[in-house]
Write a protein that holds these residues in place. Structure first.
Motif, PDB file in Angstrom:
ATOM      1  N   CYS A   5       0.842  -1.198   0.000  1.00 63.21           N
ATOM      2  CA  CYS A   5       0.000   0.000   0.000  1.00 63.21           C
ATOM      3  C   CYS A   5       0.879   1.251   0.000  1.00 63.21           C
ATOM      4  O   CYS A   5       1.810   1.352   0.790  1.00 63.21           O
ATOM      5  CB  CYS A   5      -0.889  -0.017   1.243  1.00 63.21           C
ATOM      6  SG  CYS A   5      -1.835   1.489   1.478  1.00 63.21           S
ATOM      7  N   CYS A   8      -0.028   3.359   3.653  1.00 59.04           N
ATOM      8  CA  CYS A   8       0.408   2.914   4.972  1.00 59.04           C
ATOM      9  C   CYS A   8       1.540   1.891   4.913  1.00 59.04           C
ATOM     10  O   CYS A   8       2.037   1.470   5.945  1.00 59.04           O
ATOM     11  CB  CYS A   8      -0.771   2.336   5.753  1.00 59.04           C
ATOM     12  SG  CYS A   8      -1.342   0.746   5.147  1.00 59.04           S
ATOM     13  N   CYS A  19      -6.383  -2.089   0.534  1.00 56.66           N
ATOM     14  CA  CYS A  19      -5.653  -2.261   1.787  1.00 56.66           C
ATOM     15  C   CYS A  19      -6.606  -2.191   2.983  1.00 56.66           C
ATOM     16  O   CYS A  19      -7.705  -1.646   2.876  1.00 56.66           O
ATOM     17  CB  CYS A  19      -4.611  -1.154   1.893  1.00 56.66           C
ATOM     18  SG  CYS A  19      -3.655  -1.216   3.415  1.00 56.66           S
ATOM     19  N   CYS A  21      -6.302  -0.241   5.339  1.00 58.17           N
ATOM     20  CA  CYS A  21      -6.483   1.167   5.692  1.00 58.17           C
ATOM     21  C   CYS A  21      -7.524   1.831   4.803  1.00 58.17           C
ATOM     22  O   CYS A  21      -7.874   2.987   5.018  1.00 58.17           O
ATOM     23  CB  CYS A  21      -5.151   1.922   5.606  1.00 58.17           C
ATOM     24  SG  CYS A  21      -4.583   2.258   3.930  1.00 58.17           S
ATOM     25  N   SER A  23      -7.186   2.259   1.473  1.00 55.03           N
ATOM     26  CA  SER A  23      -6.588   2.776   0.248  1.00 55.03           C
ATOM     27  C   SER A  23      -6.567   1.705  -0.841  1.00 55.03           C
ATOM     28  O   SER A  23      -6.342   0.530  -0.558  1.00 55.03           O
ATOM     29  CB  SER A  23      -5.163   3.229   0.529  1.00 55.03           C
ATOM     30  OG  SER A  23      -4.518   3.560  -0.680  1.00 55.03           O
TER      31      SER A  23
HETATM   32 ZN   LIG Z   1      -2.805   0.916   3.480  1.00 52.07          ZN
END
Ligand SMILES: [Zn+2]
Length: 61
Positions: A5, A8, A19, A21, A23
């Protein structure tokens, strides 16, 4: 080849396109590899501002 990613630096599991997170900015062009097993007690995790355990790339392009 695993992907990482861009936001992160987490290594993305095979077959995933987003991801953890949230993204979807994912790159195959990354270097270095770090496994965080204890995010609270790890100096590397502190430097990289990682809050969670997991596998991360050091550099993602
Ligand atoms: Zn990420």
């Amino acid at each position: 080849m695993d992907r990482a990613c861009r936001d992160c630096h987490r290594i993305i599991e095979e077959g995933k396109t987003v991801c953890k997170c949230g993204s979807n900015s994912i790159s195959r062009d990354w270097n270095g590899y770090v496994v965080i097993v204890d995010a609270e007690g790890s100096e590397i995790a502190k430097k990289m501002e990682l809050k969670n355990e997991g596998r991360y790339a050091l550099k993602v392009r």
